[in-house]
Design an enzyme around this catalytic site. Structure first.
Site, PDB file in Angstrom:
ATOM      1  N   CYS A  66      -5.854   7.364  -9.722  1.00  0.00           N
ATOM      2  CA  CYS A  66      -7.462   6.928  -9.457  1.00  0.00           C
ATOM      3  C   CYS A  66      -8.280   8.304  -9.509  1.00  0.00           C
ATOM      4  CB  CYS A  66      -6.961   6.723  -7.930  1.00  0.00           C
ATOM      5  SG  CYS A  66      -8.805   6.230  -6.658  1.00  0.00           S
ATOM      6  N   HIS A 111      -3.763   1.137  -8.080  1.00  0.00           N
ATOM      7  CA  HIS A 111      -3.493   1.572  -6.405  1.00  0.00           C
ATOM      8  C   HIS A 111      -1.871   0.434  -6.631  1.00  0.00           C
ATOM      9  CE1 HIS A 111      -5.596   4.653  -4.892  1.00  0.00           C
ATOM     10  NE2 HIS A 111      -6.636   4.228  -5.104  1.00  0.00           N
TER      11      HIS A 111
END
Length: 495
Positions: free
Chosen positions: A330, A434
């Site tokens: 991310c 994630h």
């Protein structure tokens, strides 16, 4: 629906055990066949989860939903604050980000937030037989009581009974409980049903005189004493968990940037017997790693500047020169690219800065967040195709420039799209996903690519399930739950 009375768990301090107690109570009730849901009116955390309908809630409430054996829902955490500076946070209301506010701005906003909180609580009451509510911090914070939506302000507005939990392992448990109750108003004191003492070690007979004194002084019962449960491998809500049961030989280093987010991504590595996971802090070096992973961040540009100030960019370059592998998740993925642009000032002032330049992507922050649960395939050099699952929480849109290889194929509602980037040499991998290490096939493919060959993934779901059942069993054994739900539980001695 609402067959059984709701209950709110408040604590004398942060980290008193509220989150775990709520999770355990949800499992105890679920084991009784009750349709139960967790609820936290207001949460402040950088670890968040994505719901099936594309909303964002605290990861602690997603864990509690797992304990209740129900799917996470935005109404389980209607107000989520995600700090992005020391005095400011992004405010998320019923799953959607609305704006960034400073502390004073949010104090004013709370009076507007209460209707959303009560609406979400009413939704859960209508759809579940029981709701177990978690407070935030302490109800005795005098400076935060005006327009309170997190603790007694909510309990009074929704007419919910309360129990107060304190952590005896910290010391001063009787002062904490007695003082907290004393600082509440008369009506607030009246809705307190009793106390719970958490994380006790030793001979409980030595504690009994203090418990009797507390009951006499307050007129409130001690509902029970929960023992210290060692080795509970549950996700941490705030502080990074660094303890490992055993350390392996393969060293994975994660630089701890100032606004690190979703550090629960690394729990699968932390608990693995072949891996020595090291969180690297200020003034420490990334040298000596077999594998470096850049984590997610709530303030990517500021954290990239911090990373450079620590000399970690030079450590990464040196690591790559000697044949090491690097991964970014991310915000860490965005940092590895060529440019980071924030034209709208999402993270502060409008800005444009250079990335680390290792991946052929440029990222622009947008107002609209991407919030998605995803499944797909991972394709890394010299590895078999691997199943991948995870979730996306990001405001950035990354554009691939010449030479970018896209390693993740996402199958979403019959639409195939791509995620992530891999450099030409195959030594650097970035992804928006994630939770990627929690899928065994993806874990094994990534770790094999990074240099840890023939290492099998651990089952994080099984580990979490074992921990939740341990907590539930301890709660049912330790607490007199008949004082909370008399029709469900037989009366027993609290201590």
């Amino acid at each position: 629906m609402n067959t059984f009375a709701p209950l709110m768990v408040q604590g004398t301090t942060s980290d008193a055990g509220k989150t775990v107690l709520v999770a355990g109570l949800c499992r105890v009730l679920s084991n009784k066949g009750i349709q139960v849901a967790p609820f936290k009116p207001q949460n402040m955390a950088l670890n968040s989860a994505v719901t099936e309908d594309g909303g964002e809630i605290g990861r602690a409430q997603a864990l509690q939903a797992d304990a209740a054996r129900v799917k996470p829902h935005v109404h389980m955490n209607p107000i989520l604050l995600k700090p992005n500076t020391d005095i400011g946070a992004q405010v998320i209301v019923q799953g959607k980000a609305i704006e960034t506010m400073d502390a004073w701005g949010f104090q004013d906003y709370k009076k507007l937030a209460m209707p959303y909180v009560l609406e979400s609580f009413a939704y859960l009451n209508d759809h579940y037989q029981c709701v177990v509510v978690e407070g935030a911090g302490s109800p005795a914070e005098i400076n935060l009581r005006e327009n309170d939506i997190a603790n007694m302000g909510f309990a009074e507005a929704a007419d919910v009974p309360v129990i107060i939990v304190a952590d005896i392992d910290r010391g001063g448990v009787f002062a904490h409980l007695y003082g907290t109750l004393a600082l509440l108003s008369e009506s607030e004191q009246a809705r307190v049903k009793g106390f719970v003492i958490n994380r006790f070690r030793g001979d409980i007979s030595l504690l009994v005189p203090g418990l009797e004194w507390l009951e006499e002084k307050t007129g409130k019962p001690v509902l029970g004493v929960i023992p210290y449960l060692h080795g509970l491998n549950l996700e941490a809500e705030d502080a990074i968990k660094s303890e490992q049961q055993e350390k392996g030989q393969f060293v994975v280093k994660v630089p701890v940037v100032t606004r690190i987010s979703n550090h629960t991504d690394f729990d699968s590595l932390r608990l693995h017997p072949d891996i020595d996971l090291q969180f690297v802090g200020k003034g420490q070096s990334l040298s000596g790693a077999d594998f470096i992973i850049l984590p997610g961040s709530k303030s990517v540009q500021a954290d990239l500047n911090y990373l450079r100030s620590q000399g970690w960019d030079k450590d990464i370059e040196r690591h790559l020169r000697f044949g090491g592998k690097v991964m970014g998740i991310c915000g860490g993925y965005q940092m590895l690219g060529e440019q980071l642009s924030d034209p709208l000032g999402i993270e502060g002032e409008p800005s444009l800065i250079d990335g680390l330049g290792h991946l052929a992507i440029s990222t622009e922050l947008k107002k609209q967040k991407q919030l998605t649960l995803v499944e797909g395939e991972l394709h890394l050099p010299n590895q078999s195709s691997a199943k991948v699952k995870g979730y996306e929480i990001h405001a950035g849109v990354s554009i691939h420039t010449a030479g970018a290889h896209l390693p993740v194929i996402i199958n979403s509602e019959s639409i195939v799209r791509y995620d992530g980037a891999l450099n030409h040499e195959g030594s650097i991998f970035g992804t928006y996903l994630h939770g990627i290490f929690d899928e065994p096939e993806a874990f094994e493919a990534i770790m094999s690519w990074a240099g840890l060959k023939e290492s099998k993934a651990i089952d994080m779901k099984e580990i979490q399930e074992e921990a939740i059942e341990r907590i539930a069993a301890s709660i049912e054994e330790s607490l007199d739950l008949s004082q909370l739900w008399p029709s469900l539980f037989e009366k027993k001695a609290a201590y």
